[in-house]
Write a protein that holds these residues in place. Structure first.
Motif, mmCIF file in Angstrom:
data_model
loop_
_atom_site.group_PDB
_atom_site.id
_atom_site.type_symbol
_atom_site.label_atom_id
_atom_site.label_comp_id
_atom_site.label_asym_id
_atom_site.label_seq_id
_atom_site.Cartn_x
_atom_site.Cartn_y
_atom_site.Cartn_z
ATOM 1 N N VAL A 27 -4.559 6.149 -1.230
ATOM 2 C CA VAL A 27 -4.600 4.846 -0.566
ATOM 3 C C VAL A 27 -5.188 4.980 0.825
ATOM 4 C CG1 VAL A 27 -3.220 2.904 0.291
ATOM 5 C CG2 VAL A 27 -2.564 4.040 -1.851
ATOM 6 N N LYS A 28 -6.102 4.086 1.138
ATOM 7 C CA LYS A 28 -6.610 3.939 2.498
ATOM 8 C C LYS A 28 -6.483 2.463 2.883
ATOM 9 C CE LYS A 28 -10.057 7.657 2.011
ATOM 10 N NZ LYS A 28 -9.364 8.649 2.859
ATOM 11 N N ILE A 29 -6.279 2.201 4.179
ATOM 12 C CA ILE A 29 -6.116 0.821 4.639
ATOM 13 C C ILE A 29 -6.921 0.581 5.907
ATOM 14 C CG2 ILE A 29 -4.011 1.317 5.973
ATOM 15 C CD1 ILE A 29 -2.990 -1.492 5.065
ATOM 16 N N ALA A 50 0.834 -1.205 0.000
ATOM 17 C CA ALA A 50 0.000 0.000 0.000
ATOM 18 C C ALA A 50 0.870 1.257 0.000
ATOM 19 C CB ALA A 50 -0.930 -0.011 1.214
ATOM 20 N N TRP A 51 1.949 1.235 0.762
ATOM 21 C CA TRP A 51 2.854 2.387 0.839
ATOM 22 C C TRP A 51 3.536 2.637 -0.503
ATOM 23 C CZ3 TRP A 51 8.467 2.491 2.668
ATOM 24 C CH2 TRP A 51 8.888 3.794 2.933
ATOM 25 N N GLN A 52 3.937 1.558 -1.168
ATOM 26 C CA GLN A 52 4.563 1.700 -2.484
ATOM 27 C C GLN A 52 3.589 2.346 -3.468
ATOM 28 O OE1 GLN A 52 7.575 1.344 -3.721
ATOM 29 N NE2 GLN A 52 6.853 1.865 -5.784
ATOM 30 N N ILE A 53 2.341 1.908 -3.443
ATOM 31 C CA ILE A 53 1.340 2.473 -4.359
ATOM 32 C C ILE A 53 1.075 3.943 -4.025
ATOM 33 C CG2 ILE A 53 -1.103 2.327 -4.987
ATOM 34 C CD1 ILE A 53 -0.811 -0.730 -4.807
ATOM 35 N N LYS A 54 1.074 4.269 -2.743
ATOM 36 C CA LYS A 54 0.910 5.670 -2.334
ATOM 37 C C LYS A 54 2.067 6.513 -2.858
ATOM 38 C CE LYS A 54 0.674 8.684 1.733
ATOM 39 N NZ LYS A 54 0.683 8.752 3.220
ATOM 40 N N PHE A 91 2.567 6.534 7.939
ATOM 41 C CA PHE A 91 2.839 6.060 6.580
ATOM 42 C C PHE A 91 1.590 6.046 5.715
ATOM 43 C CE2 PHE A 91 6.435 3.927 8.787
ATOM 44 C CZ PHE A 91 7.487 4.350 7.983
ATOM 45 N N LEU A 92 0.461 5.631 6.313
ATOM 46 C CA LEU A 92 -0.758 5.407 5.543
ATOM 47 C C LEU A 92 -1.967 6.008 6.235
ATOM 48 C CD1 LEU A 92 -0.128 1.648 4.665
ATOM 49 C CD2 LEU A 92 -0.040 3.556 3.038
#
Length: 442
Positions: A44-46, A34-38, A60-61
């Motif tokens: 991005v939400k998680i 998810a962090w890479q995509i951000k 980070f997210l």
């Protein structure tokens, strides 16, 4: 209207598209992806269900407490584990773009008996196995059928319990019989269903690939996991301590195992990564178990070797596009760096380490992948309850080159009482010699 150029989607103005991704997780598993995509510029939400992971990825997210209320917001919903198959199926039927499981693929992984029967039905070479939900029956079976067996948990259980694996070493099975007899009360409370599988010696190797709902996306991934805690494959089984991998055109391992699943994966509309772990020897290739989700730390190591942008790739995969995945030549290695209590659960021990800073001698963080960490006061810090700190990766045209880069990056880390395996990839020379002799790498 979009057009594809070198694996990247662009809109009519020639600018890269930006998508909204919602990651849904039982535990803190997919934050690194998810962090890479951000970082690639996507929103991005998680969501992480486990309350023990409440502070993981802070800084980070962007985290949410109710994932269902964000479905309409998301362009792509990513389920990073099993047990979400029914949700994924339902959302796909409604036209939502989903990366993640299905009822069918969840069952393939969680129910070992079903997974083995599917392998057998499709003509794979399976090892004899017997399924039990009663320990006295299993003990009686070993007594009446002396042999060397492997005990494996089955069914939907916590990830920690999946590491409870007993490999018999005596040909009459007496050692495994004794272990099960003496631990019966403990096991009956924790693991209700399990499998005894005939032991086979050889090279443990997995062949995997991404699937877009219709077909596999090439190249395939060939990987070698290192699950024991200490160098030399000594000590307790962990989720994973490190992985060696490379990207390949379809080889014999893939063609005799995973490729046979194409029709059923298409029927299930599965989208995501899938692999089959195997034991290979001179007699044949024996598939052991399915992974129908991202692997951990597998996905982090794969990102070390993927040149395409992950956000574009996941979106294209969810749309069913036959994406041209760009990968590096050579090898990738990933090493798990942890602190106590990993691989066990002990809140009192974790209280000693939680909030500890992870420092870097040099500011470069290339090859550093998120474990259970957060970003506070400009520092990476330990979070959660596991002690699973980082995955450190490296690449090289040879395995030795990949090892040198990976361990040089680990030397840049300052974290009190950090431990890791120092031998990831050292078995390649022997393993590859045997696999090539048997003709399985072509």
């Amino acid at each position: 209207m979009t057009n594809q150029q070198n694996g990247k989607q662009k809109n009519g103005n020639g600018k890269k598209n930006s998508y909204k991704f919602l990651f849904v997780s039982l535990e803190s598993l997919s934050g690194d992806l998810a962090w890479q995509i951000k970082k690639e510029g996507h929103d991005v939400k998680i969501y992480v269900k486990n309350l023990n992971d409440a502070d993981v990825y802070d800084g980070f997210l962007d985290k949410v407490s109710d994932w269902k209320s964000h479905i309409d917001w998301a362009d792509v919903v990513v389920f990073d584990d099993t047990d979400f198959g029914s949700y994924a199926d339902e959302l796909r039927k409604k036209g939502k773009l989903v990366v993640g499981g299905s009822v069918y693929t969840d069952k393939l992984e969680e129910n070992r008996e079903f997974g083995q029967e599917e392998m057998k039905r499709l003509g794979m070479l399976t090892l004899p196995h017997w399924d039990f939900d009663d320990y006295d029956s299993a003990l009686k079976f070993i007594t009446e059928n002396p042999g060397r067996y492997v005990y494996k948990p089955s069914g939907s259980i916590l990830s920690d319990l999946k590491t409870i694996l007993f490999i018999g070493s005596e040909e009459d099975g007496k050692d495994l019989h004794e272990i099960l007899a003496h631990n019966k009360k403990f096991l009956e409370k924790k693991i209700k269903r399990f499998q005894l599988q005939k032991f086979a010696s050889g090279v443990e190797v997995a062949a995997g690939a991404f699937f877009n709902g219709n077909n596999f996306i090439y190249p395939i991934n060939v990987n070698f996991e290192h699950k024991r805690m200490f160098p030399g494959n000594i000590g307790p089984l962990t989720g994973e301590m490190g992985t060696l991998m490379y990207w390949s055109s379809p080889n014999t391992i893939f063609k005799t195992t995973l490729e046979k699943m194409r029709g059923d994966l298409e029927k299930a509309k599965y989208v995501g990564y899938v692999d089959i772990n195997c034991i290979a020897n001179a007699r044949g290739i024996y598939p052991l178990e399915f992974t129908c989700r991202f692997g951990y730390p597998t996905i982090s190591v794969q990102m070390e070797g993927i040149a395409s942008e992950m956000g574009e790739f996941l979106h294209a995969m969810a749309t069913g596009e036959q994406y041209e995945l760009k990968t590096k030549k050579g090898f990738q290695i990933g090493v798990v760096c942890a602190v106590p209590p990993y691989p066990y659960d002990d809140p009192s021990v974790m209280n000693v380490y939680r909030d500890s800073s992870i420092l870097f001698k040099k500011p470069a963080t290339d090859g550093m992948h998120l474990g259970d960490v957060k970003f506070v006061d400009s520092d990476w810090r330990l979070a959660g309850n596991s002690g699973y700190a980082l995955v450190v990766t490296g690449s090289g045209t040879t395995v030795e080159d990949a090892r040198k880069q990976t361990y040089a990056r680990i030397d840049n880390i300052m974290l009190q009482n950090m431990f890791y395996r120092t031998d990831i990839g050292l078995g390649w020379s022997e393993d590859s010699d045997r696999l090539q002799t048997w003709g399985y790498l072509y």
